[in-house]
Design an enzyme around this catalytic site. Structure first.
Site, mmCIF file in Angstrom:
data_model
loop_
_atom_site.group_PDB
_atom_site.id
_atom_site.type_symbol
_atom_site.label_atom_id
_atom_site.label_comp_id
_atom_site.label_asym_id
_atom_site.label_seq_id
_atom_site.Cartn_x
_atom_site.Cartn_y
_atom_site.Cartn_z
ATOM 1 N N SER A 152 0.845 -1.189 0.000
ATOM 2 C CA SER A 152 0.000 0.000 0.000
ATOM 3 C C SER A 152 0.879 1.238 0.000
ATOM 4 C CB SER A 152 -0.900 0.029 1.243
ATOM 5 O OG SER A 152 -1.587 1.273 1.358
ATOM 6 N N TYR A 166 -1.467 -0.840 10.262
ATOM 7 C CA TYR A 166 -1.595 -1.075 8.821
ATOM 8 C C TYR A 166 -0.413 -0.466 8.067
ATOM 9 C CZ TYR A 166 -3.703 -1.101 4.142
ATOM 10 O OH TYR A 166 -3.948 -1.309 2.806
#
Length: 265
Positions: A152, A166
């Site tokens: 990501s 995350y």
């Protein structure tokens, strides 16, 4: 040098984890549309079976749904054994399954750390490890197997959302990609990562109440990602065209990372 040869994934055997929705479904659909046999896994049996059925019917292809929770070693082993019972080799592994957790730093919970790290980092490593015999089986110097890890841009830039575990997990995915690439290239397995920006998904939608208009305005491309964007990149990395690309973390974000600057004026 014909484009149909350079980018062909026809008859490849593919596993996409977290393939029942979002980016995983987009990638699975892209492979199926181009003649690959695709297995998708997800925790919900009903959802993964329905997605597999829809993809199969839409693209007149083989998409097989497998219920599996790969957040722990037992679930990983069950998924690996299921694939081994059906296939003698695996051409492409897309490690896409993931989770996110957002909370203020003052009360960010341990479960929000462990859940994200287990699914995004630990399961990615151990699933790859356990599938090595299948990935090696049909691979050679001319036709290497591929592992594509989905990271990501949150693992590259500092995100607005307070998703501490995350961001850390996706950064770990990016570096693990480089480490695994250096190790597995000797076994004729190419490892790369894709770092997506905003794509329509349940994970992102929950954060912005499924209103992507502000994100589109802030994106240099003026939109969020489409299935063609992410599937096209995955197909490139899995085809002859991408056979010399190894250990890369490729952003697919409409220019967000490239346009992030330091305005000190």
């Amino acid at each position: 040098m014909l484009i149909n040869n350079l980018f062909s994934v026809k008859d490849k055997v593919v596993l996409v984890t977290g393939g029942s929705r979002g980016i995983g479904e987009m990638i699975a659909a892209g492979f199926c549309a181009n003649g690959a046999k695709v297995y998708i896994s997800a925790r919900s049996k009903e959802v993964v079976k329905e997605t597999a059925k829809r993809i199969s019917e839409t693209y007149d292809s083989q998409c097989i749904g497998i219920q599996s929770d790969i957040s722990n070693i037992e679930g990983i082993n069950r998924l690996v054994n299921e694939i081994k019972s059906k296939e003698n080799h695996l051409d492409i592994l897309v490690n896409n399954a993931g989770a996110a957790w957002a909370a203020p730093i003052e009360n960010f919970p341990e479960i929000g750390w462990d859940k994200v790290m287990d699914l995004c980092v630990k399961s990615m490593f151990f699933l790859t490890q356990n599938l090595l015999p299948l990935l090696v089986s049909a691979a050679d110097s001319e036709n290497p197997s591929r592992v594509i890890n989905i990271g990501s841009i949150d693992g590259i830039n500092t995100p607005v959302f307070k998703n501490y575990s995350y961001s850390a997990a996706k950064s770990a995915v990016h570096h693990m990609t480089r480490v695994l690439a250096a190790e597995l290239v000797k076994k004729h397995i190419n490892v790369n990562a894709i770092a997506p920006g905003p794509f329509p998904s349940k994970m992102l939608g929950s954060a912005v109440e499924f209103d992507y208009s502000d994100l589109e305005l802030k994106n240099p491309r003026g939109r969020i990602g489409t299935p063609e964007d992410i599937a096209g990149l995955a197909i490139f990395l899995s085809s002859r065209a991408g056979a010399y690309t190894i250990g890369e973390v490729i952003t697919c974000d409409g220019g967000l990372v490239a346009s992030a600057g330091h305005d000190l004026t």
